[in-house]
Design a protein around this motif. Sequence first.
Motif, mmCIF file in Angstrom:
data_model
loop_
_atom_site.group_PDB
_atom_site.id
_atom_site.type_symbol
_atom_site.label_atom_id
_atom_site.label_comp_id
_atom_site.label_asym_id
_atom_site.label_seq_id
_atom_site.Cartn_x
_atom_site.Cartn_y
_atom_site.Cartn_z
ATOM 1 N N TYR A 143 0.831 -1.200 0.000
ATOM 2 C CA TYR A 143 0.000 0.000 0.000
ATOM 3 C C TYR A 143 0.869 1.256 0.000
ATOM 4 N N LEU A 144 1.926 1.257 0.794
ATOM 5 C CA LEU A 144 2.766 2.453 0.888
ATOM 6 C C LEU A 144 3.515 2.731 -0.411
ATOM 7 N N SER A 145 3.976 1.697 -1.077
ATOM 8 C CA SER A 145 4.682 1.921 -2.350
ATOM 9 C C SER A 145 3.717 2.418 -3.424
ATOM 10 N N PHE A 155 3.813 6.086 -5.330
ATOM 11 C CA PHE A 155 3.763 6.202 -6.788
ATOM 12 C C PHE A 155 2.613 7.111 -7.216
ATOM 13 N N ARG A 156 1.458 6.932 -6.583
ATOM 14 C CA ARG A 156 0.291 7.730 -6.948
ATOM 15 C C ARG A 156 0.546 9.218 -6.691
ATOM 16 N N VAL A 157 1.082 9.516 -5.506
ATOM 17 C CA VAL A 157 1.299 10.915 -5.122
ATOM 18 C C VAL A 157 2.345 11.588 -6.010
ATOM 19 N N SER A 158 3.360 10.852 -6.404
ATOM 20 C CA SER A 158 4.447 11.451 -7.177
ATOM 21 C C SER A 158 4.189 11.473 -8.677
ATOM 22 N N HIS A 159 3.423 10.498 -9.202
ATOM 23 C CA HIS A 159 3.278 10.375 -10.648
ATOM 24 C C HIS A 159 1.879 10.728 -11.179
ATOM 25 N N GLU A 160 0.845 10.500 -10.389
ATOM 26 C CA GLU A 160 -0.511 10.645 -10.932
ATOM 27 C C GLU A 160 -1.273 11.842 -10.363
ATOM 28 N N TYR A 214 -4.977 -4.500 -6.786
ATOM 29 C CA TYR A 214 -3.662 -4.031 -6.363
ATOM 30 C C TYR A 214 -2.867 -5.103 -5.633
ATOM 31 N N GLY A 215 -1.587 -4.794 -5.447
ATOM 32 C CA GLY A 215 -0.661 -5.764 -4.882
ATOM 33 C C GLY A 215 -0.989 -6.188 -3.480
ATOM 34 N N PHE A 216 -1.641 -5.333 -2.679
ATOM 35 C CA PHE A 216 -2.002 -5.716 -1.311
ATOM 36 C C PHE A 216 -3.336 -6.452 -1.262
ATOM 37 N N GLY A 217 -3.893 -6.748 -2.443
ATOM 38 C CA GLY A 217 -5.151 -7.483 -2.529
ATOM 39 C C GLY A 217 -4.982 -8.759 -3.343
ATOM 40 N N LEU A 218 -5.835 -8.930 -4.356
ATOM 41 C CA LEU A 218 -5.809 -10.144 -5.183
ATOM 42 C C LEU A 218 -4.784 -10.086 -6.310
#
Length: 400
Positions: A201-203, A207-212, A348-352
């Motif tokens: 979740y943190l990664s 990524f979201r905050v810096s790129h999107e 996402y990676g912290f899910g399925l």
Amino acid sequence: MKVSSTTGSERILTLDFIRGMALLGILFANMAFFKSPVFQLQSLPGELASLPPEPLNQWSVFSIDMFIVGKFYPMFSFLFGLGFYLFYERLREKGLDARKVYSRRLFFLLTLGVIHLIFIWSGDILHTYAITGFLLLLFIQRKPKTILIWSIALLIGSAFLLGGLMIISNLVVAYQEGTSFEQNAQNAVNTALSTYSSGSYLSILSFRVSHEVPLVLSNLILSIPNILGLFLLGLYIGKRDYIRHADNHFSFWKNLLLITLISGGLLSILYACLKNGIFSLAPWLSTGLAEGLNIIAGPLLMLFYISSAVLLFRKPSVEKLLKPIALVGQMALTNYLFQSVICIFIFYGFGLQLYGRIDAANGMLITLIIFAVQTLLSWFWLNNYHQGPMEKVWRKVTYK
């Protein structure tokens, strides 16, 4: 027009149904963004201007583009403008300070939208609605004709502006083919795939905050005129009282249905063909033309959908059949946020960890399953409570 009472305020069942339809359509449209790096692929127009090889996925993509994309965020926007008028007039009738209460309502929506944008999903629309919503105060005293002229002008202007900018940016990208620019764009796609599919979740948040998020916020200046045009369309319908007294305006809705079916239908077919490379045009040109065209085609087909709903709800048997969808719409804010929460846990990676692995046809299936779950949960919740949980919080903040 049928109405029902909820927490002491009048509800129009037709509007709840249309909100429910809008939530379903928005989820269909957003599914591509939830399950794949569409944000990053926009820098590679050639990747988007083509249909997938499998026939089922071809029909899925084409159908979503023709019937869904650009049709349901205008529906939500239209409903926001209409809802603003009904809300504002109700406050005035009660002798309350309408501007103050409405502004408090928007500040809460803006806060919620920013939280959603940063911590959950980059495709948030609530912050845009909140900011644009303040501009509606400039039009509340205007005559309906003036509001309609502004609405049409803003939509046509947005179509030419955004379509032109898309063509120019795509042309610039096309001339960068084979250069480091194209390689960087492809690297951004690959980074998004690896981050969202397997990251914590943190990664993903980083990524979201810096790129999107910066990209989303920088596009506000371009998206606000378009959204305001759609808000004003809803405000116009509200001022004309075409919804609250639909039975008195049957000929209006019948004529609107026919006109928008023909115009919106034909333009939406053309949009889907342009977007998916059906014509022998360069991708930079076809996707740019498609972007501008859909700003007109989308609202037209949206008005066909709304006209159909208004006319259908004149029949009590249809009203009873479609009421479950209206329950989803009655909890629109809660269900909109819930769609984001459930999708990030699916993909996402912290899910399925299904990000980048789901094709268009299966994406449509997942959409229907999520919406069916939302319908059941909305029915259960509203059988026990008067409002959705987020709607209750929103109401308390608004009327504190």
